[in-house]
Write a protein that holds these residues in place. Structure first.
Motif, PDB file in Angstrom:
ATOM      1  N   PRO A  18      -2.709  28.789  37.508  1.00 22.13           N
ATOM      2  CA  PRO A  18      -3.556  27.275  37.561  1.00 22.13           C
ATOM      3  C   PRO A  18      -3.533  26.590  36.888  1.00 22.13           C
ATOM      4  O   PRO A  18      -3.340  25.394  36.727  1.00 22.13           O
ATOM      5  CB  PRO A  18      -4.571  27.783  38.125  1.00 22.13           C
ATOM      6  CG  PRO A  18      -4.983  29.246  38.511  1.00 22.13           C
ATOM      7  CD  PRO A  18      -3.712  30.025  37.932  1.00 22.13           C
ATOM      8  N   ARG A  19      -3.332  26.752  35.492  1.00 23.58           N
ATOM      9  CA  ARG A  19      -2.610  26.047  34.308  1.00 23.58           C
ATOM     10  C   ARG A  19      -1.918  25.268  34.549  1.00 23.58           C
ATOM     11  O   ARG A  19      -2.075  24.366  33.622  1.00 23.58           O
ATOM     12  CB  ARG A  19      -3.247  26.625  32.737  1.00 23.58           C
ATOM     13  CG  ARG A  19      -4.278  27.538  33.002  1.00 23.58           C
ATOM     14  CD  ARG A  19      -4.602  27.675  31.225  1.00 23.58           C
ATOM     15  NE  ARG A  19      -6.117  27.686  31.176  1.00 23.58           N
ATOM     16  CZ  ARG A  19      -6.768  27.734  30.242  1.00 23.58           C
ATOM     17  NH1 ARG A  19      -6.526  25.993  29.679  1.00 23.58           N
ATOM     18  NH2 ARG A  19      -8.037  27.344  29.913  1.00 23.58           N
ATOM     19  N   ALA A  48       6.814  33.399  27.072  1.00 24.26           N
ATOM     20  CA  ALA A  48       7.673  32.535  26.735  1.00 24.26           C
ATOM     21  C   ALA A  48       6.786  31.205  26.723  1.00 24.26           C
ATOM     22  O   ALA A  48       6.550  30.227  25.813  1.00 24.26           O
ATOM     23  CB  ALA A  48       8.793  32.654  25.896  1.00 24.26           C
ATOM     24  N   VAL A  49       7.576  31.203  28.235  1.00 23.37           N
ATOM     25  CA  VAL A  49       7.347  29.241  28.928  1.00 23.37           C
ATOM     26  C   VAL A  49       6.143  28.615  28.943  1.00 23.37           C
ATOM     27  O   VAL A  49       5.392  27.607  28.548  1.00 23.37           O
ATOM     28  CB  VAL A  49       7.802  29.406  29.760  1.00 23.37           C
ATOM     29  CG1 VAL A  49       7.832  28.113  30.952  1.00 23.37           C
ATOM     30  CG2 VAL A  49       9.837  29.505  30.018  1.00 23.37           C
ATOM     31  N   ARG A  50       5.181  29.622  29.214  1.00 28.37           N
ATOM     32  CA  ARG A  50       3.851  29.607  29.479  1.00 28.37           C
ATOM     33  C   ARG A  50       3.267  28.866  28.500  1.00 28.37           C
ATOM     34  O   ARG A  50       2.338  28.104  27.938  1.00 28.37           O
ATOM     35  CB  ARG A  50       2.639  30.386  30.037  1.00 28.37           C
ATOM     36  CG  ARG A  50       3.140  30.710  31.773  1.00 28.37           C
ATOM     37  CD  ARG A  50       2.763  31.968  32.618  1.00 28.37           C
ATOM     38  NE  ARG A  50       2.455  31.822  33.355  1.00 28.37           N
ATOM     39  CZ  ARG A  50       1.863  32.606  34.880  1.00 28.37           C
ATOM     40  NH1 ARG A  50       1.687  33.424  33.554  1.00 28.37           N
ATOM     41  NH2 ARG A  50       1.993  32.670  35.422  1.00 28.37           N
ATOM     42  N   LYS A  63     -10.197  24.195  30.939  1.00 25.50           N
ATOM     43  CA  LYS A  63      -9.281  24.677  32.491  1.00 25.50           C
ATOM     44  C   LYS A  63      -9.319  23.161  33.239  1.00 25.50           C
ATOM     45  O   LYS A  63      -9.088  22.715  33.317  1.00 25.50           O
ATOM     46  CB  LYS A  63     -10.538  25.437  33.540  1.00 25.50           C
ATOM     47  CG  LYS A  63     -12.185  24.529  33.379  1.00 25.50           C
ATOM     48  CD  LYS A  63     -13.857  24.527  33.914  1.00 25.50           C
ATOM     49  CE  LYS A  63     -14.907  24.274  34.126  1.00 25.50           C
ATOM     50  NZ  LYS A  63     -15.585  24.405  35.033  1.00 25.50           N
ATOM     51  N   PRO A  64      -8.212  24.334  34.340  1.00 27.30           N
ATOM     52  CA  PRO A  64      -7.903  22.636  35.442  1.00 27.30           C
ATOM     53  C   PRO A  64      -8.640  21.964  35.534  1.00 27.30           C
ATOM     54  O   PRO A  64     -10.081  22.410  36.396  1.00 27.30           O
ATOM     55  CB  PRO A  64      -7.010  23.740  35.916  1.00 27.30           C
ATOM     56  CG  PRO A  64      -6.991  24.653  35.831  1.00 27.30           C
ATOM     57  CD  PRO A  64      -7.913  25.155  34.549  1.00 27.30           C
ATOM     58  N   ASP A 155      -1.141  16.602  38.693  1.00 29.00           N
ATOM     59  CA  ASP A 155      -2.284  15.831  39.326  1.00 29.00           C
ATOM     60  C   ASP A 155      -3.136  14.262  38.977  1.00 29.00           C
ATOM     61  O   ASP A 155      -3.639  14.174  39.332  1.00 29.00           O
ATOM     62  CB  ASP A 155      -3.362  16.865  39.392  1.00 29.00           C
ATOM     63  CG  ASP A 155      -3.452  18.052  38.406  1.00 29.00           C
ATOM     64  OD1 ASP A 155      -2.259  17.920  37.371  1.00 29.00           O
ATOM     65  OD2 ASP A 155      -3.923  18.842  38.358  1.00 29.00           O
ATOM     66  N   GLN A 156      -2.918  14.548  37.520  1.00 25.29           N
ATOM     67  CA  GLN A 156      -3.806  13.993  36.724  1.00 25.29           C
ATOM     68  C   GLN A 156      -2.856  12.687  36.788  1.00 25.29           C
ATOM     69  O   GLN A 156      -3.542  11.436  36.906  1.00 25.29           O
ATOM     70  CB  GLN A 156      -3.583  14.655  34.978  1.00 25.29           C
ATOM     71  CG  GLN A 156      -3.849  12.931  34.300  1.00 25.29           C
ATOM     72  CD  GLN A 156      -3.295  13.362  32.912  1.00 25.29           C
ATOM     73  OE1 GLN A 156      -3.686  14.290  32.838  1.00 25.29           O
ATOM     74  NE2 GLN A 156      -2.546  13.168  32.688  1.00 25.29           N
TER      75      GLN A 156
END
Length: 270
Positions: A18-19, A48-50, A63-64, A155-156
């Motif tokens: 979710p992040r 690695a990407v995360r 948190k999201p 979403d932002q």
């Protein structure tokens, strides 16, 4: 010979957390393509990407953010941007993001001191904006000011467009990966607030490309004076030197501002 990489599947796997679910897929794709030649195991590639996405943006959010809930609260607010209830809403939301949360104690001073000399302000471009557009009630702008903002979280960006629409702001919120393309709006002032260190995690040359590639008359640029963990020893001096190196040889006037937690520069035409 390594098996062909299913990049779309890897993007979905990265976004399964979710992040990272709302991050621009183009940015994720670019990171996968960068790492895939040296990291062949899908699980390690995803990790690695995360990790890189955490450095770039995830670390600033505990948190999201539940934008659906905040959008419902926004919809019932008065339509006066300077109404006390609206300003309290903006403060509460900005507290959800580390970068804007750190600026809350100086919000009444920050834009008044850094932007007053530029009035009247007719257009602003806020790069890697985070939740900074929610500080509009404290900025010396007017109803005709054009506001352009961009960031990597869809979403932002959708929420910020809802915010602009609710208050009748001439605003445009856009999903963007600044490592791949630069906004080309000609604006009076561009903001790059505490974002250069994050962007340089993706591209060490990006600050120079932004400063030379975006048609802004003025630049308001800042650097953090301490880490997210609160360590600040030597950071002001380090970032001041770094910024002076970035603009060396550039025909500009430079004015600096010292705030608790933030080192700010205003670049003006020479």
């Amino acid at each position: 010979m390594p098996e062909p990489v299913d990049i779309d599947a890897l993007i979905r796997a990265v976004q399964a957390n979710p992040r990272y679910a709302a991050i621009d897929p183009g940015l994720i794709r670019g990171l996968i393509e960068r790492y895939q030649s040296s990291i062949h195991q899908p699980r390690e590639l995803i990790k690695a990407v995360r990790n890189k996405l955490h450095q770039v943006g995830g670390a600033y959010l505990e948190k999201p953010i539940d934008y659906a809930n905040w959008g419902e609260r926004l919809a019932i607010l008065p339509r006066d941007l300077h109404h006390p209830q609206v300003k309290e809403f903006c403060r509460q939301m900005m507290a959800l993001h580390a970068s804007t949360r750190e600026r809350l104690p100086i919000l009444d001073r920050f834009y008044a001191e850094t932007l007053t000399s530029l009035q009247p302000i007719h257009s602003i471009l806020d790069l890697a904006c985070g939740l900074n557009p929610l500080a509009l009630p404290w900025m010396p702008v007017n109803p005709a000011t054009q506001i352009y903002v961009c960031d990597i979280y869809s979403d932002q960006i959708n929420f910020l467009q809802q915010f602009f629409n609710h208050f009748g702001i001439h605003g445009q919120a856009t999903l963007c990966d600044l490592t791949r393309s630069l906004p080309q709006q000609s604006v009076q002032v561009a903001f790059l607030l505490k974002s250069i260190p994050c962007l340089e995690q993706l591209d060490k040359t990006i600050a120079t490309r932004l400063l030379h590639g975006i048609p802004a008359k003025y630049w308001l640029i800042s650097f953090p004076a301490h880490s997210l963990g609160g360590r600040g020893k030597g950071m002001r001096q380090h970032y001041r030197q770094h910024f002076e190196e970035l603009i060396r040889g550039w025909a500009v006037q430079l004015r600096s501002f010292e705030f608790p937690g933030e080192l700010v520069f205003l670049l003006s035409p020479a």
